[in-house]
Design an enzyme around this catalytic site. Sequence first.
Site, short mmCIF file in Angstrom:
data_model
loop_
_atom_site.label_atom_id
_atom_site.label_comp_id
_atom_site.label_asym_id
_atom_site.label_seq_id
_atom_site.Cartn_x
_atom_site.Cartn_y
_atom_site.Cartn_z
N GLU A 1 -14.12 -1.39 -2.15
CA GLU A 1 -14.38 -1.61 -0.72
C GLU A 1 -15.69 -0.93 -0.29
O GLU A 1 -15.96 0.22 -0.66
CB GLU A 1 -13.22 -1.06 0.12
CG GLU A 1 -13.46 -1.20 1.62
CD GLU A 1 -12.24 -0.99 2.48
OE1 GLU A 1 -11.12 -0.78 1.94
OE2 GLU A 1 -12.39 -1.04 3.72
N ASP B 1 0.84 -1.20 0.00
CA ASP B 1 0.00 0.00 0.00
C ASP B 1 0.87 1.25 0.00
O ASP B 1 1.87 1.32 0.72
CB ASP B 1 -0.83 0.03 1.30
CG ASP B 1 -2.32 -0.01 1.02
OD1 ASP B 1 -2.73 0.21 -0.14
OD2 ASP B 1 -3.07 -0.25 1.98
O1 KIV Z 1 -5.06 -1.45 3.99
C1 KIV Z 1 -5.70 -2.47 3.72
O2 KIV Z 1 -5.64 -3.50 4.42
C2 KIV Z 1 -6.53 -2.47 2.53
C3 KIV Z 1 -7.43 -3.63 2.30
C4 KIV Z 1 -8.59 -3.55 3.20
C5 KIV Z 1 -7.84 -3.76 0.89
O3 KIV Z 1 -6.50 -1.54 1.79
#
Ligand code: KIV
Length: 278
Positions: free
Chosen positions: A189, A86
């Site tokens: 989401e 991320d």
């Molecule tokens: O940060 C995270 O865990 C996410 C998932 C929920 C897709 O973005």
Amino acid sequence: MNQDKFRVPDIARMKSARRPIAMLTAYDFPFARLLDRAGADVLLVGDSLGMVVRGEDTALRVTVDEVIYHTRAVARGRRRALLVADMPFLSYQVSVEDALRNAGRLIKEGGAEAVKLEGGVAIAETVRRISAIDIPVMGHVGLTPQSVHRMGGHRVQGRKPGDAAGCRERLIDDALALEDAGAFAIVIEGVPPSLGREITERLKIATIGIGAGPDCDGQVLVMHDMLGLGESCPPRFAKPFANLWRDASAAAEAYVREVRERSFPAPAHAYAEARKEA
Ligand code: KIV
């Protein structure tokens, strides 16, 4: 080359073959190993780590260095799964240059094979530029936790029609803009199932749902929710497949009891004494 390795192009192959993609979050070596061995196709080092690992209320304080730290651990634990990291809040919103540098760090220092960004039309140019230097990008629309303050909490999106932020038609436009910009997949989401289905039908790239109904091309859950590793109830969409909180609590209580009773350590847990010389 590991022939079994799951790679970015396999996501498109799964969508064409209508084979559901199983994705989970992971944050450390042992669970990465376990989830990879269980067959997860994609492991995401999510900025959810701010909440589930560190106990914060939002994901907003997570930094690029912290995601790199966790991504390295997960990279060592996984063999087959595609590893996505991320991009945390403010690591890609300020400038394209920042975004390119930070995406590059997640690949180069963390060992990720792709990065994930939240947003749609507003970040499409950034997605285009990151994709143009061959860093695969996964998008994320709907309930985007980095927009928690705009949304007024972690709230379901896409229920209202319209083009305003968080409304149905706007979320469809966001998803289409990400596809056009070169994203290879999109997380959807916290939206009603009909919207998860409509976006999935309209996109050529794969969709991975979390609280977006059964019709996405794949599903993702936060590992702690899937394993029942939280003290409180997980959100409605997150089925706990185990109750590790209960089981780990029982184990910890048994340990404390046995230490207090002096029944642990038993002779079986002690090293042998040195042998006496004859
Ligand atoms: O940060 C995270 O865990 C996410 C998932 C929920 C897709 O973005």
